[in-house]
Design an enzyme around this catalytic site. Sequence first.
Site, short mmCIF file in Angstrom:
data_model
loop_
_atom_site.label_atom_id
_atom_site.label_comp_id
_atom_site.label_asym_id
_atom_site.label_seq_id
_atom_site.Cartn_x
_atom_site.Cartn_y
_atom_site.Cartn_z
N ARG A 293 0.99 -1.33 -0.01
CA ARG A 293 0.14 -0.06 0.05
C ARG A 293 0.72 1.22 0.09
O ARG A 293 0.44 2.28 0.65
CB ARG A 293 -0.91 -0.04 1.27
CG ARG A 293 -1.75 -1.16 1.53
CD ARG A 293 -2.82 -1.16 -0.07
NE ARG A 293 -3.82 -2.51 0.09
CZ ARG A 293 -3.23 -3.68 -0.57
NH1 ARG A 293 -2.29 -3.62 -1.10
NH2 ARG A 293 -4.11 -4.63 -0.38
N GLU B 225 -5.94 2.89 5.91
CA GLU B 225 -5.53 2.78 4.55
C GLU B 225 -6.38 3.85 3.75
O GLU B 225 -6.08 4.16 2.75
CB GLU B 225 -6.01 1.30 4.08
CG GLU B 225 -5.80 1.20 2.80
CD GLU B 225 -5.84 -0.47 2.26
OE1 GLU B 225 -6.50 -0.73 1.24
OE2 GLU B 225 -5.51 -1.24 2.76
N SER C 175 -11.26 -1.86 2.39
CA SER C 175 -10.61 -1.99 3.77
C SER C 175 -10.32 -0.82 4.38
O SER C 175 -9.44 0.17 3.58
CB SER C 175 -9.16 -2.99 3.44
OG SER C 175 -9.70 -4.01 2.77
#
Length: 303
Positions: free
Chosen positions: A175, A295, A225
């Site tokens: 990420r 995130e 998420s």
Amino acid sequence: MRREFIDKLLTIVDKNNVYFDEPMSKHTTFRIGGNADVFIEIAADEIENVIEACNDEDVAYTVIGNGSNVLVGDKGIRGVTISIGKRMSNIEVEDDVVEAEAGALLSKTANNALNANLSGMEFASGIPGSVGGAVLMNAGAYGGEIKDILVSANVLTPKGVVKCYSNEELELSYRHSKIMDEGGIILSAKFNLESGVYDDIKSTMQELNGRRVDKQPLNYPSAGSTFKRPEGHFAGKLIEESNLRGYRVGGAMVSEKHCGFVINYDNASAMDVRNLMKDVSKKVYEDSNVRLEPEVRFIGEFE
């Protein structure tokens, strides 16, 4: 915002693609967000001039893609919001290489690969994001990541220069990418795939998307998420172990179907979501001594 600046913008972008006081709830998968002062649906041949105009006039600008991994504040976004979407969504396939502009949806890009009998992008077929955002954060699912298939990306650097970055130069990790640290706007990307069999590729995509439907709360607005996966753990499992399944703050809720998702359950505000995330992070840290990192990206003004 000065009238002269607006007039200048309208010489670069057709007025039909420029919106004023635009509700950002229309442009995020959370369906949350206040108004953007100026919202532009941009094309590839306009973006450099728009950013140059913003810099010349000292006007702040914010770049968004499909709005699938962001939470926009209730007070909206000041300055200019540049939307890289349908006007930057061209996809081309040549041999085993798929080249897509940053606004192309991952799902559509994966389908183009499928139609060319190319394998390797199946994991991305259900990710609700655009190519630019996926490269920026090295999106992934079901064991696959963008870094596994990316050849290169064209990036407009903070200095206004278009540079081609190789996979290695982007320093992709979980990420994360170099562009997140240094700034810049991803304009397009090339993916190297492998020849495959249409029915096999289609079957894999259907299987993965079936798993997504079974496990994720797709019937409520969310940003996917909510927290990054902590090393050695799963965010959803930690949240569940802290007895936070179904925990609510205002209209925001930890999904009862998958604890790794915060959903817009009932007309949630951005502050509802943000406060819920703070509560969840605090409780998980108290219970497990593990810090959860968002995130989701926070954009605009919250208070």
